[in-house]
Each structure stands twice: as structure tokens, then as C-alpha cells.
Motif scaffolding. Structure first.
Motif, PDB file in Angstrom:
ATOM      1  N   ALA A   4       0.853  -1.187   0.000  1.00  0.00           N
ATOM      2  CA  ALA A   4       0.000   0.000   0.000  1.00  0.00           C
ATOM      3  C   ALA A   4       0.882   1.229   0.000  1.00  0.00           C
ATOM      4  O   ALA A   4       1.967   1.223   0.546  1.00  0.00           O
ATOM      5  CB  ALA A   4      -0.914   0.012   1.222  1.00  0.00           C
ATOM      6  N   TRP A   6       2.167   5.102   0.956  1.00  0.00           N
ATOM      7  CA  TRP A   6       2.190   5.875   2.211  1.00  0.00           C
ATOM      8  C   TRP A   6       2.421   7.332   1.860  1.00  0.00           C
ATOM      9  O   TRP A   6       3.380   7.681   1.198  1.00  0.00           O
ATOM     10  CB  TRP A   6       3.308   5.381   3.128  1.00  0.00           C
ATOM     11  CG  TRP A   6       3.228   6.037   4.463  1.00  0.00           C
ATOM     12  CD1 TRP A   6       3.764   7.235   4.849  1.00  0.00           C
ATOM     13  CD2 TRP A   6       2.527   5.549   5.587  1.00  0.00           C
ATOM     14  NE1 TRP A   6       3.430   7.507   6.139  1.00  0.00           N
ATOM     15  CE2 TRP A   6       2.686   6.504   6.623  1.00  0.00           C
ATOM     16  CE3 TRP A   6       1.773   4.398   5.849  1.00  0.00           C
ATOM     17  CZ2 TRP A   6       2.126   6.334   7.877  1.00  0.00           C
ATOM     18  CZ3 TRP A   6       1.229   4.236   7.103  1.00  0.00           C
ATOM     19  CH2 TRP A   6       1.400   5.189   8.094  1.00  0.00           C
ATOM     20  N   CYS A 207      -4.483  -2.141   7.592  1.00  0.00           N
ATOM     21  CA  CYS A 207      -4.657  -1.564   6.262  1.00  0.00           C
ATOM     22  C   CYS A 207      -4.146  -2.502   5.175  1.00  0.00           C
ATOM     23  O   CYS A 207      -4.612  -2.452   4.025  1.00  0.00           O
ATOM     24  CB  CYS A 207      -3.922  -0.230   6.188  1.00  0.00           C
ATOM     25  SG  CYS A 207      -2.206  -0.306   6.781  1.00  0.00           S
ATOM     26  N   CYS A 208      -3.195  -3.356   5.530  1.00  0.00           N
ATOM     27  CA  CYS A 208      -2.491  -4.157   4.530  1.00  0.00           C
ATOM     28  C   CYS A 208      -2.518  -5.668   4.776  1.00  0.00           C
ATOM     29  O   CYS A 208      -2.243  -6.441   3.864  1.00  0.00           O
ATOM     30  CB  CYS A 208      -1.026  -3.716   4.462  1.00  0.00           C
ATOM     31  SG  CYS A 208      -0.790  -2.030   3.917  1.00  0.00           S
ATOM     32  N   CYS A 264       2.912   1.122   9.923  1.00  0.00           N
ATOM     33  CA  CYS A 264       2.743  -0.102   9.138  1.00  0.00           C
ATOM     34  C   CYS A 264       3.999  -0.354   8.304  1.00  0.00           C
ATOM     35  O   CYS A 264       4.427   0.502   7.521  1.00  0.00           O
ATOM     36  CB  CYS A 264       1.522   0.018   8.231  1.00  0.00           C
ATOM     37  SG  CYS A 264       1.332  -1.355   7.077  1.00  0.00           S
ATOM     38  N   CYS A 267       3.264  -0.166   4.444  1.00  0.00           N
ATOM     39  CA  CYS A 267       2.988   1.177   3.899  1.00  0.00           C
ATOM     40  C   CYS A 267       4.248   2.021   3.777  1.00  0.00           C
ATOM     41  O   CYS A 267       4.417   2.751   2.815  1.00  0.00           O
ATOM     42  CB  CYS A 267       2.002   1.915   4.805  1.00  0.00           C
ATOM     43  SG  CYS A 267       0.299   1.334   4.731  1.00  0.00           S
ATOM     44  N   HIS A 268       5.121   1.944   4.767  1.00  0.00           N
ATOM     45  CA  HIS A 268       6.230   2.896   4.870  1.00  0.00           C
ATOM     46  C   HIS A 268       7.496   2.309   4.254  1.00  0.00           C
ATOM     47  O   HIS A 268       8.467   1.995   4.943  1.00  0.00           O
ATOM     48  CB  HIS A 268       6.439   3.267   6.334  1.00  0.00           C
ATOM     49  CG  HIS A 268       6.828   4.701   6.528  1.00  0.00           C
ATOM     50  ND1 HIS A 268       6.137   5.760   5.995  1.00  0.00           N
ATOM     51  CD2 HIS A 268       7.866   5.251   7.196  1.00  0.00           C
ATOM     52  CE1 HIS A 268       6.708   6.899   6.331  1.00  0.00           C
ATOM     53  NE2 HIS A 268       7.776   6.615   7.059  1.00  0.00           N
ATOM     54  N   ARG A 277       5.285  -6.983   1.256  1.00  0.00           N
ATOM     55  CA  ARG A 277       5.445  -6.010   0.173  1.00  0.00           C
ATOM     56  C   ARG A 277       6.543  -6.447  -0.800  1.00  0.00           C
ATOM     57  O   ARG A 277       6.429  -6.275  -2.006  1.00  0.00           O
ATOM     58  CB  ARG A 277       5.791  -4.635   0.765  1.00  0.00           C
ATOM     59  CG  ARG A 277       5.823  -3.503  -0.275  1.00  0.00           C
ATOM     60  CD  ARG A 277       6.334  -2.193   0.310  1.00  0.00           C
ATOM     61  NE  ARG A 277       7.711  -2.290   0.746  1.00  0.00           N
ATOM     62  CZ  ARG A 277       8.116  -2.056   2.000  1.00  0.00           C
ATOM     63  NH1 ARG A 277       7.260  -1.707   2.943  1.00  0.00           N
ATOM     64  NH2 ARG A 277       9.404  -2.177   2.315  1.00  0.00           N
TER      65      ARG A 277
END
Length: 293
Positions: A4, A6, A207-208, A264, A267-268, A277
Motif C-alpha cells: 500500500a 504511504w 490496512c495491509c 505499518c 505502507c512505509h 510487500r
């Protein structure tokens, strides 16, 4: 573990990097004489540049290989050292800077289970023990766990000086690894649930972390309170930190004595490694804590 974007993410430009290198703002590890006592597996030499996300209570400390995150809950305890490394930082360098000198780091061979190993000063185990939680009350050495989406949990009882470092992925969370570690702290080191401080480092967020029904069923089967950590439909998403917070609360730890970094890993991307990821090719970060000798 997932993907996701960020807000605020991005990469450093070649020109900025070159200018920084020429001006001496990027430091060489060898010139600084940093310790190489312990290096994380598959560590990548990347200097993170992204700011922390809005709302995170964490602080980003240090420079270069010594970069690390800390939380106010544990910063407030005199004599306690703690850190979560970030993408590209070295556990030994971060630990050395935080401690003011070299310090041995004790880790374990993590297997996504509930085994807890007690570590005593001077008792070096080779190879590292198979476990997902380490406990001690000794000074002068750090406990550490490796993560790249799983939750790195650091636990402290300031009164008894009992410490724990816990690795909690979804399997360990479902099996109750944090409860097992808290039980060992109370039974073996005299820790008191009401005095425990628990800090949750960066981990994949709800979120992920999209999961199948089998993951949700495993979490709820062993801890009905974990239902509150399941979000969304038709595909469920799990808040691993909330599931572990539920276990700690059931053990008797006050919610006021728990704190999360609220970052997260998926995300980051500029700051943290994420197994999901990177589709299994991520580096590893360390969660560490110790008493100064």
C-alpha cells in the motif's frame, strides 16, 4: 506481508545524495569504528529518508547505521535501552550508540511458535535457541528478535527488572506467544502484571494484512477477544497489534501501560522492510532491549 502507498514516501535524488556525500553528512561505518558484533540477516545498505507518519508517537534517533525507533513509554524508564532498527541500519551500531558502548545481542531461531527461552549473562548458546520469546533480568546484554512484518514486542517490569523480547506473527499470536512470555516473566522472574510496560514496534497494519478465513479462525479459536482485531469484508484484514494487546489485557496489563509505534511496515517503504510487500525478499529489522550495565 502486503502492499500500500504511504503519504510522504519517496526516494532521495542522486544529486541530493551526491551533495550530502561530498559535504560529509553521510558517514562511513568504518571511519566511525562501529561495532560489527551482530548483523541482521539480508541487511540492505539503505539510508531511510522518509519522515515518520503523522500520529506515530515514535522517535527516529541516530544517523546512518545507528538509526533506530524508540517509544516514550520505554524512554521514560531509567537505565533501560530499547530500539527497533529501520531499513539499512545495523543492530550492533544502533545498540552501541544507545548503550554508549558495545553490548552483546542475544537472539533466537524463530519458528512462529510459543517457546520462551531464559537468557543469563555469560551463558552463550550456540546455535541460538529455538524460540520466539527471550526473557532475562540480567544487565549488560540485549535481547533481540528479527521482524519484517511480524510484531516486535518489548516488555519490561521496572521493579523486578524483568525483560522480554517477543516475535509475534499471526501464527505466534494465534498460539499465544505473548501470553507465554508474560507467564514466564511472572513465574520465573517475579514480574507483576500491573507493573509491566509493553511496547509494540512497527508491524504490518490492518490496512495491509489481508488474510484468509483459516487465519481468522485460528486467532479466534484460541482467543475470542481477538475478534475485535478482525476488520473488513469480503476479505478479512487483521490488526496483529490489537490481537496481542488483547492478550496482554487479559493477562492483567493495563491499557495505559501499553504503547504502539503505529507504523505499518508495508505502507512505509522508505523506512521499513516488509516481507509481504517485497514478496518474500525483504531484509530483517531488529527489536532490542537491555538494561545498562
Amino acid at each position: 506481508m502486503l502492499d500500500a502507498p504511504w503519504p510522504g514516501g519517496g526516494a532521495i535524488s542522486p544529486r541530493i545524495f551526491t551533495d550530502s556525500l561530498l559535504s560529509g553528512r553521510i558517514e562511513c561505518r568504518k571511519r566511525r569504528g562501529l561495532s560489527r558484533l551482530h548483523r541482521s540477516p539480508r541487511l540492505r545498505r539503505v539510508t531511510p529518508t522518509a519522515p515518520l507518519p503523522p500520529g506515530s508517537p515514535a522517535s527516529l534517533r541516530g544517523q546512518g547505521a545507528a538509526r533506530r525507533l524508540t517509544l516514550p513509554l520505554l524512554d521514560a524508564i531509567p537505565g533501560l535501552i530499547h530500539a527497533w532498527t529501520v531499513k539499512g541500519s545495523e543492530p550492533s551500531a544502533a545498540l552501541e550508540e544507545a548503550a554508549g558502548g558495545p553490548m552483546p545481542l542475544r537472539t533466537c531461531r524463530q519458528v512462529h511458535g510459543v517457546a520462551v527461552h531464559r537468557v543469563d549473562t555469560g551463558a552463550q548458546v550456540t546455535p541460538p535457541p529455538q524460540a520466539d520469546a527471550l526473557i532475562t533480568a540480567d544487565d549488560g546484554m540485549a535481547l533481540g528478535v528479527w521482524v519484517a512484518d511480524c510484531v516486535p514486542i518489548l516488555v519490561c517490569d521496572p521493579g523486578t527488572r524483568a525483560l522480554a523480547a517477543v516475535h509475534a506473527g499471526w501464527r505466534g499470536t494465534a498460539a499465544g506467544v505473548l501470553t507465554a512470555a508474560l507467564t514466564a516473566l511472572q513465574r520465573d522472574l517475579g514480574a507483576r502484571p500491573s507493573a509491566l510496560r509493553i511496547a509494540f514496534g512497527p508491524a504490518i497494519g490492518p490496512c495491509c494484512f489481508e488474510v484468509g478465513d483459516e487465519v481468522v479462525e485460528a486467532l479466534i479459536r484460541n482467543d475470542p477477544g481477538a475478534r475485535a482485531a478482525v476488520r473488513g469484508a469480503p476479505r478479512s484484514r487483521v490488526d496483529l497489534i490489537e490481537a496481542n494487546r488483547s492478550q496482554a489485557a487479559a493477562f492483567g496489563v493495563s491499557l495505559a501501560n501499553m504503547q504502539s509505534a503505529q507504523i505499518c511496515t508495508s505502507c512505509h517503504a522508505d523506512l521499513l522492510d516488509s516481507y509481504r510487500r517485497a514478496k518474500g525478499h525483504a531484509g530483517r529489522m531488529a527489536g532490542m532491549l537491555a538494561w545498562k550495565a
